[in-house]
Structures are given as C-alpha cells and as structure tokens.
Design a protein around this motif. Sequence first.
Motif, PDB file in Angstrom:
ATOM      1  N   CYS A  77       0.071   5.410   4.864  1.00 32.84           N
ATOM      2  CA  CYS A  77       1.489   5.074   5.048  1.00 32.84           C
ATOM      3  C   CYS A  77       2.488   5.684   4.066  1.00 32.84           C
ATOM      4  O   CYS A  77       3.656   5.777   4.429  1.00 32.84           O
ATOM      5  N   CYS A  90       0.799  -1.227   0.000  1.00 37.86           N
ATOM      6  CA  CYS A  90       0.000   0.000   0.000  1.00 37.86           C
ATOM      7  C   CYS A  90       0.834   1.280   0.000  1.00 37.86           C
ATOM      8  O   CYS A  90       0.286   2.370   0.167  1.00 37.86           O
ATOM      9  N   HIS A  91       2.155   1.172  -0.180  1.00 35.25           N
ATOM     10  CA  HIS A  91       3.012   2.365  -0.243  1.00 35.25           C
ATOM     11  C   HIS A  91       4.304   1.991  -0.954  1.00 35.25           C
ATOM     12  O   HIS A  91       4.627   0.808  -1.066  1.00 35.25           O
TER      13      HIS A  91
HETATM   14 ZN   LIG Z   1       1.418   0.977   3.289  1.00 35.19          ZN
END
Ligand SMILES: [Zn+2]
Length: 208
Positions: free
Chosen positions: A118, A86-87
């Motif tokens: 994040c 997610c990042h």
């Molecule tokens: Zn993340």
Amino acid sequence: MKNILGENEKIADENRKLFREKNVFVINLMGSPGSGKTTLLEKTLSKLAEKLKVAVIEGDLFTARDAERIERQKVPVVQINTAGGCHLDAAMVKRAAESLNLEELDLIIVENVGNLVCPAEFDVGENLKAVVLSITEGDDKPLKYPLIFKESAVAVLNKIDLIPFTNFNLEQARADLATIHPQIKIIETSCTKLTGLDDWCNFILENF
Ligand SMILES: [Zn+2]
Ligand SMILES: Nc1nc2c(ncn2[C@@H]2O[C@H](COP(=O)(O)OP(=O)(O)O)[C@@H](O)[C@H]2O)c(=O)[nH]1
Ligand SMILES: [Mg+2]
C-alpha cells in the motif's frame, strides 16, 4: 477505498503545493522491511548534505530506532509512528513536516513503512518515488508487486554483495522491471561494500 484515496490525494496535493512554495524536493523511499532503506540513508546523507540541506521523515509502526540512526548523521529527522498502520499517508507527512523548518531545507527524504503493497497507493505529496529491492528478497518481487515498481522513478537493487550466495537472477529482474516500467532507472548498490552509492546520490542531484 476510493473515498480514502480521494481524501488522501487532496492532502497530498496541499503538501506538494507547500513543498513547491518552499522549494523543497521530496522523495518517498519505499521497500520491504529490511531491504536496507535506513542503511542507504545512513551511508549517503553526509554526501548529500555537502550539496543540499536535507531532512528525513521516518515512518515505522513502532519505535524511534530508525530516527535515532538518522540523527547520528546530523540531519534533522522526524519520526512518525503509525501504531500498526502499514503505510504513511499524506496527513501523517503533513504533520511531520510541520516540525521541520522548510525555509531551511532543499530535500526531504521520507522513509515509508516497510511494505511493498500500500505505500505505492498513498501519495504523500512527494516529487518522486523510489523503491529499494534487496537481493535476498528474490528476483520475482517486481512481477508479484508490480504497482510499486510502476510508480517508482528508480529501483535501487541493494545488497548486491550477496549475489554470490543467492539464486537471484539479475538479468531476469532487470528484464521484469523493464517490462513493468520501461523508464525506470535501476541502480545496483551495496551498503556494506559501499558500491553504487554515488550513482544513487547523482540520481537525486540530477532529478532535484
Ligand atoms: Zn497500508
Ligand atoms: N549484506 C548487506 N546487508 C545490508 C545492506 N544494506 C543493508 N543491509 C543490512 O540489512 C539489514 C536491514 O537494513 P535496514 O537499513 O534496517 O533496512 P530497512 O528496514 O529497509 O530500513 C541490516 O542488518 C543492514 O545492515 C547491503 O547492501 N548488504
Ligand atoms: Mg528502516
């Protein structure tokens, strides 16, 4: 979490050192999915390319769709797929930068994975963080996700053309941003009406 961030910070510092040696300025462009990060790049890359040699690193969970969109703007682009992550982290950006010719570049814009949480915690070795907040997300997002706005030097309020169709309170959003980060620069843009795009380009050129 502390260990992961500590390890990331080490690689981010190496990235930053390498980018400085090669005289490349790096922007970490963050924001929600659909806020208009890729569109903002599509609409401004040719303008920036008149003054600077630019490349883009695209971060997405899956697909190379954004990289394909950027490729049409005739700038070098590298896609990172996080396979569900997610990042972006510093190691991913380090690997992506290896396939760019840093000697020939002035500026790399890294489009992070769409997420207000994040990406703000993971330094990738950038010189400057930027966040895109679009009108349709609601004016409460700065207060709900303060870190990303605290970390960013500039907040791009995109889709300003949609203001008449929403209950987004521009005054409130500006006031909340100023509370979270008094020095943040706020730029209003519409990528459909092509407004504010010069302000965004000038901000980059001034901070370069
Ligand atoms: Zn993340
Ligand atoms: N009305 C309007 N739509 C926009 C604007 N900027 C982007 N969009 C649309 O928002 C959607 C998501 O844009 P995209 O650039 O893919 O967002 P990303 O996920 O942040 O990269 C697309 O359908 C764009 O055409 C804008 O300023 N105004
Ligand atoms: Mg995108």
